[in-house]
Design a protein around this motif. Structure first.
Motif, PDB file in Angstrom:
ATOM      1  N   SER A  54       0.868  -1.178   0.045  1.00  0.00           N
ATOM      2  CA  SER A  54       0.044  -0.052   0.165  1.00  0.00           C
ATOM      3  C   SER A  54       0.817   1.312   0.020  1.00  0.00           C
ATOM      4  O   SER A  54       0.591   2.338  -0.694  1.00  0.00           O
ATOM      5  N   THR A  55       2.037   1.119   0.813  1.00  0.00           N
ATOM      6  CA  THR A  55       2.868   2.358   0.731  1.00  0.00           C
ATOM      7  C   THR A  55       3.578   2.516  -0.457  1.00  0.00           C
ATOM      8  O   THR A  55       3.662   3.680  -0.837  1.00  0.00           O
ATOM      9  N   GLU A  56       3.867   1.390  -1.062  1.00  0.00           N
ATOM     10  CA  GLU A  56       4.708   1.505  -2.393  1.00  0.00           C
ATOM     11  C   GLU A  56       3.523   2.269  -3.417  1.00  0.00           C
ATOM     12  O   GLU A  56       4.178   2.969  -4.164  1.00  0.00           O
ATOM     13  N   ARG A  57       2.437   1.603  -3.315  1.00  0.00           N
ATOM     14  CA  ARG A  57       1.348   1.938  -4.311  1.00  0.00           C
ATOM     15  C   ARG A  57       1.167   3.574  -4.119  1.00  0.00           C
ATOM     16  O   ARG A  57       0.899   4.454  -4.816  1.00  0.00           O
ATOM     17  N   ARG A  58       1.235   4.134  -2.699  1.00  0.00           N
ATOM     18  CA  ARG A  58       0.806   5.599  -2.351  1.00  0.00           C
ATOM     19  C   ARG A  58       2.098   5.978  -2.861  1.00  0.00           C
ATOM     20  O   ARG A  58       1.740   7.330  -3.460  1.00  0.00           O
ATOM     21  N   ARG A  59       3.250   5.613  -2.880  1.00  0.00           N
ATOM     22  CA  ARG A  59       4.460   6.321  -3.166  1.00  0.00           C
ATOM     23  C   ARG A  59       4.370   6.642  -4.883  1.00  0.00           C
ATOM     24  O   ARG A  59       4.740   7.649  -5.272  1.00  0.00           O
ATOM     25  N   GLN A  60       3.918   5.641  -5.362  1.00  0.00           N
ATOM     26  CA  GLN A  60       3.932   5.700  -7.072  1.00  0.00           C
ATOM     27  C   GLN A  60       2.763   6.660  -7.235  1.00  0.00           C
ATOM     28  O   GLN A  60       3.046   7.520  -8.301  1.00  0.00           O
ATOM     29  N   GLU A  61       1.769   6.573  -6.538  1.00  0.00           N
ATOM     30  CA  GLU A  61       0.705   7.625  -6.788  1.00  0.00           C
ATOM     31  C   GLU A  61       1.277   8.961  -6.504  1.00  0.00           C
ATOM     32  O   GLU A  61       0.939  10.103  -7.389  1.00  0.00           O
ATOM     33  N   ILE A  62       1.901   9.303  -5.462  1.00  0.00           N
ATOM     34  CA  ILE A  62       2.493  10.435  -5.253  1.00  0.00           C
ATOM     35  C   ILE A  62       3.297  10.903  -6.286  1.00  0.00           C
ATOM     36  O   ILE A  62       3.548  12.106  -6.671  1.00  0.00           O
ATOM     37  N   ASP A  63       4.405   9.869  -6.756  1.00  0.00           N
ATOM     38  CA  ASP A  63       5.456  10.314  -7.826  1.00  0.00           C
ATOM     39  C   ASP A  63       4.678  10.646  -9.138  1.00  0.00           C
ATOM     40  O   ASP A  63       4.955  11.557  -9.655  1.00  0.00           O
ATOM     41  N   LEU A  64       3.511   9.770  -9.141  1.00  0.00           N
ATOM     42  CA  LEU A  64       2.771  10.306 -10.467  1.00  0.00           C
ATOM     43  C   LEU A  64       1.976  11.521 -10.393  1.00  0.00           C
ATOM     44  O   LEU A  64       2.201  12.304 -11.299  1.00  0.00           O
ATOM     45  N   GLU A  65       1.295  11.946  -9.060  1.00  0.00           N
ATOM     46  CA  GLU A  65       0.823  13.215  -9.154  1.00  0.00           C
ATOM     47  C   GLU A  65       1.957  14.180  -9.037  1.00  0.00           C
ATOM     48  O   GLU A  65       1.679  15.420  -9.619  1.00  0.00           O
ATOM     49  N   VAL A  66       3.367  14.197  -8.610  1.00  0.00           N
ATOM     50  CA  VAL A  66       4.358  15.072  -8.656  1.00  0.00           C
ATOM     51  C   VAL A  66       4.615  15.211 -10.128  1.00  0.00           C
ATOM     52  O   VAL A  66       4.953  16.224 -10.582  1.00  0.00           O
ATOM     53  N   GLU A  67       4.712  14.150 -10.782  1.00  0.00           N
ATOM     54  CA  GLU A  67       5.154  14.085 -12.355  1.00  0.00           C
ATOM     55  C   GLU A  67       4.004  15.086 -12.983  1.00  0.00           C
ATOM     56  O   GLU A  67       4.392  15.914 -13.992  1.00  0.00           O
ATOM     57  N   GLN A  68       2.810  14.791 -12.708  1.00  0.00           N
ATOM     58  CA  GLN A  68       1.705  15.630 -13.274  1.00  0.00           C
ATOM     59  C   GLN A  68       1.763  16.893 -12.728  1.00  0.00           C
ATOM     60  O   GLN A  68       1.514  17.797 -13.776  1.00  0.00           O
ATOM     61  N   ILE A  69       2.086  17.258 -11.576  1.00  0.00           N
ATOM     62  CA  ILE A  69       2.198  18.604 -10.952  1.00  0.00           C
ATOM     63  C   ILE A  69       3.330  19.299 -11.891  1.00  0.00           C
ATOM     64  O   ILE A  69       3.078  20.172 -12.464  1.00  0.00           O
ATOM     65  N   ASN A  70       4.424  18.614 -12.096  1.00  0.00           N
ATOM     66  CA  ASN A  70       5.629  19.053 -12.836  1.00  0.00           C
ATOM     67  C   ASN A  70       5.146  19.335 -14.279  1.00  0.00           C
ATOM     68  O   ASN A  70       5.570  20.428 -14.791  1.00  0.00           O
ATOM     69  N   VAL A  71       4.429  18.430 -14.982  1.00  0.00           N
ATOM     70  CA  VAL A  71       3.958  18.672 -16.535  1.00  0.00           C
ATOM     71  C   VAL A  71       2.950  19.801 -16.343  1.00  0.00           C
ATOM     72  O   VAL A  71       3.229  20.512 -17.314  1.00  0.00           O
ATOM     73  N   LYS A  72       2.026  19.792 -15.390  1.00  0.00           N
ATOM     74  CA  LYS A  72       1.400  20.909 -15.513  1.00  0.00           C
ATOM     75  C   LYS A  72       2.041  22.437 -15.262  1.00  0.00           C
ATOM     76  O   LYS A  72       1.742  23.201 -15.873  1.00  0.00           O
TER      77      LYS A  72
END
Length: 384
Positions: free
Chosen positions: A277-295
Motif C-alpha cells: 500500500s505504501t509503495e502504491r501510495r508512493r507511486q501515486e505521489i510520484d505520479l501526482e508530482v510528475e503530473q504537477i511538474n507537467v502541469k
C-alpha cells in the motif's frame, strides 16, 4: 512665383509640423502602450509568481509527504525483515520439535507394545494364580476332609481302646475271665488290619499334603511373579506417563510455536500489505508530482505562449492602426460556417494560418520594417 513657392513652403512646413505633432502623439501613445504592456506583463508576472509559489508549496508538501511515506516504507521493511526472521526462527523451532516428536514416536510405540504385553502376561498370570488358588482351595478342602476323617477314625480307635481297657478293668475287678491268648492275638490282627486299612488314607493324605505344599509354592512363586509384574507395570506406567507428559509438553510447545508462526505470518502479510500500500501510495505521489511538474511546465509554456500571443496580437493591432492595408491573421479572418470544417480549413491553410494578410506588397514591407524597429519578432505576410 515667389508667392506660390512661399505658399508651397508654408504648406510643407505645416505638414511637417503636423507630422512632428503626430510623431509626438505617436511617441506618447507608444509610451502609454508600452507602459500598459509593462503593467500587464508585471501583473502576469505577479500572477505567475504567485501560482509558482503555490505550486512550489504544493510541491514541497508532496516532497514532505513522499519523505514521510518513504520513512514509513523503510520502517515497514524493517518490521517485515524482523517478522521474516522471527518466522524463520519459529519455523526452525517447529521443525526441531517435529523431528524430536518423530524420534520419540518409535519409543512410544515400543512402550505401548510392552504395556500391551505386560497386560497380557498379567492377565495370564492372574488366571493361572486363580487356577492355583482354586486347586489349593480344593486341596485344602480334601485335606481338611481327610483330617476330619482321620480324626474321626482316631476318635473311634481311642473310644474302642478306652472301652476295651474299661471292659478289661471291669472284668479284672469282677473276676471275669479276660481275653485268652487267641483272643489277644485276634485282637492284634484286627488292630493290624484296621491300621493297614487306614494306610491308604494316610498315604493319600500325605500325597495331598505334598500337592498342597507344591501348590502353595507355585502360588507363592506366582505371587512373586505377579508382584514383579506389578512393579514392572508401575515402572512402565511411570515411563508411559513421563513419555505422555513429554509428548503433551512437546505438543503444547509445537502448538504454541505454530500459533506464533501463524501470528508472525499474519503480521508479515500485514506488513507486506502495508508495504505494498505504501509503495502504491508512493507511486501515486510520484505520479501526482510528475503530473504537477507537467502541469507546471505546461503552465509556463502556456504563459510564455500567451505572452507571445498577446504581444503578437498587440503588434497586429498596432500595425492595423498605423497601416491601413493590414487586415489581420488568416486564422482570424477565415472562420468556417460550421465547426466541423475547422480541421479541413486548418489543414488547407497549413503554415499560412498564422500569416498576416495585407493589401499590397509595399504594406507588407512597411510592416516588416516596423517589426524590425520594435524588435518584437518576425511574421509572415500575405499580400492580396
Amino acid at each position: 512665383g515667389m508667392k506660390g513657392e512661399r505658399r508651397q513652403l508654408k504648406e510643407q512646413k505645416e505638414e511637417a509640423d503636423r507630422f512632428h505633432e503626430l510623431l509626438s502623439t505617436k511617441q506618447r501613445v507608444m509610451t502609454d502602450f508600452y507602459l500598459w504592456q509593462i503593467f500587464h506583463l508585471e501583473e502576469d508576472r505577479k500572477r505567475g509568481e504567485s501560482r509558482l509559489r503555490e505550486l512550489q508549496i504544493e510541491f514541497e508538501e508532496k516532497e514532505k509527504l513522499e519523505e514521510e511515506n518513504a520513512s514509513l516504507l523503510k520502517d515497514a521493511k524493517k518490521k517485515a525483515s524482523a517478522a521474516r526472521r522471527e518466522t524463520q526462527a519459529a519455523d526452525k523451532r517447529r521443525v526441531e520439535l517435529s523431528a524430536e516428536a518423530d524420534r520419540m514416536q518409535p519409543s512410544i510405540i515400543q512402550v505401548e507394545e510392552e504395556i500391551r504385553l505386560f497386560h497380557k502376561q498379567k492377565q495370564k498370570d492372574e488366571k493361572s494364580l486363580n487356577n492355583q488358588r482354586e486347586k489349593a482351595g480344593k486341596h485344602d478342602e480334601t485335606v481338611e476332609n481327610l483330617e476330619k476323617e482321620v480324626a474321626m477314625k482316631k476318635d473311634d480307635l481311642q473310644k474302642l481302646k478306652d472301652k476295651y481297657e474299661a471292659e478289661k478293668q471291669e472284668a479284672a475287678l469282677d473276676d471275669q475271665p479276660t481275653l485268652t491268648q487267641d483272643q489277644e492275638e485276634e485282637y492284634e490282627k484286627v488292630k493290624e488290619v484296621a491300621a493297614a486299612a487306614s494306610v491308604a488314607s494316610r498315604r493319600q493324605r500325605a500325597i495331598i499334603v505334598k500337592q498342597l505344599e507344591a501348590s502353595r509354592a507355585e502360588a507363592a512363586e506366582a505371587k512373586h511373579s505377579r508382584d514383579q509384574i506389578k512393579a514392572r507395570h508401575v515402572q512402565v506406567r511411570q515411563d508411559v506417563d513421563d513419555a505422555t507428559s513429554r509428548i503433551e509438553k512437546l505438543t503444547k510447545s509445537l502448538k504454541k510455536r505454530e500459533e506464533e508462526l501463524t501470528a508472525k505470518e499474519a503480521e508479515l502479510r500485514n506488513s507486506t500489505t502495508e508495504q505494498e500500500s505504501t509503495e502504491r501510495r508512493r507511486q501515486e505521489i510520484d505520479l501526482e508530482v510528475e503530473q504537477i511538474n507537467v502541469k507546471l511546465r505546461l503552465a509556463r509554456d502556456q504563459q510564455r505562449n500567451n505572452r507571445e500571443e498577446e504581444a503578437f496580437k498587440e503588434q497586429i493591432k498596432n500595425m492595423k492602426s498605423l497601416f491601413k492595408g493590414v487586415h489581420g491573421r488568416l486564422a482570424d479572418l477565415c472562420q468556417p460556417t460550421q465547426r466541423r470544417f475547422n480541421l479541413a480549413v486548418t489543414v488547407a491553410g497549413g503554415k499560412d494560418m498564422d500569416a498576416i494578410v495585407v493589401d499590397t506588397k509595399e504594406t507588407g514591407i512597411e510592416c516588416i520594417k516596423y517589426l524590425r524597429e520594435q524588435r518584437v519578432g518576425t511574421a509572415q505576410f500575405l499580400p492580396l
